[in-house]
Design a protein around this motif. Structure first.
Motif, PDB file in Angstrom:
ATOM      1  N   ARG A 187      -2.038  -1.759   0.543  1.00 36.84           N
ATOM      2  CA  ARG A 187      -1.677  -0.369   0.798  1.00 36.84           C
ATOM      3  C   ARG A 187      -0.194  -0.214   0.490  1.00 36.84           C
ATOM      4  O   ARG A 187       0.625  -1.028   0.904  1.00 36.84           O
ATOM      5  CB  ARG A 187      -1.966  -0.030   2.250  1.00 36.84           C
ATOM      6  N   VAL A 220      -4.129  -4.004   4.728  1.00 36.11           N
ATOM      7  CA  VAL A 220      -5.021  -3.620   5.811  1.00 36.11           C
ATOM      8  C   VAL A 220      -6.294  -4.400   5.536  1.00 36.11           C
ATOM      9  O   VAL A 220      -7.038  -4.080   4.614  1.00 36.11           O
ATOM     10  CB  VAL A 220      -5.270  -2.097   5.832  1.00 36.11           C
ATOM     11  N   THR A 235       1.802  -3.240   2.106  1.00 32.85           N
ATOM     12  CA  THR A 235       1.216  -3.927   3.241  1.00 32.85           C
ATOM     13  C   THR A 235      -0.256  -4.191   2.939  1.00 32.85           C
ATOM     14  O   THR A 235      -0.779  -3.739   1.933  1.00 32.85           O
ATOM     15  CB  THR A 235       1.323  -3.073   4.533  1.00 32.85           C
ATOM     16  N   ASP A 251       1.373   7.409   2.078  1.00 34.15           N
ATOM     17  CA  ASP A 251       0.533   6.451   1.381  1.00 34.15           C
ATOM     18  C   ASP A 251       0.441   6.855  -0.096  1.00 34.15           C
ATOM     19  O   ASP A 251       0.379   8.045  -0.424  1.00 34.15           O
ATOM     20  CB  ASP A 251      -0.851   6.462   2.045  1.00 34.15           C
TER      21      ASP A 251
END
Length: 102
Positions: free
Chosen positions: A72, A67, A65, A32
């Motif tokens: 993220r 969340v 992406t 991440d």
């Protein structure tokens, strides 16, 4: 003709922040953005700048992406990036082992 191994160092990886990024990503499947930023202790903007350079070289893959409503960003080394890092480390080993005496 240049024969010292330093001439073989990959300039894309050689910058300290980029080396830190590639080394951290080599140890995991993916990371991440925030984790990587905190791990190598740089600002968001500096990390983004160096990731772009690595991405343009084909060494890092960036996947964004969501969340919930929160974006993220996941980072991983490409096959090309893994190979470049292995080669880079091999060159460093050759440098640190020293030049054989004649």
């Amino acid at each position: 003709m240049s024969t010292h191994p330093r001439h073989e160092l990959d300039e894309v990886i050689h910058a300290p922040v980029r080396l830190s990024i590639v080394a951290a990503l080599a140890a995991v499947e993916k990371a991440d953005f925030r984790f990587l930023r905190d791990t190598i202790e740089v600002s968001d903007s500096l990390l983004s700048k160096h990731i772009l350079t690595l991405e343009e070289a084909g060494y890092v893959r960036v996947n964004k992406t969501f969340v919930g409503k929160r974006a993220r960003t996941w980072l991983s080394l490409t096959s090309r990036g893994k190979k470049a890092f292995r080669t880079y480390m091999d060159v460093l080993r050759r440098i640190t082992e020293g030049i054989p005496h004649a």
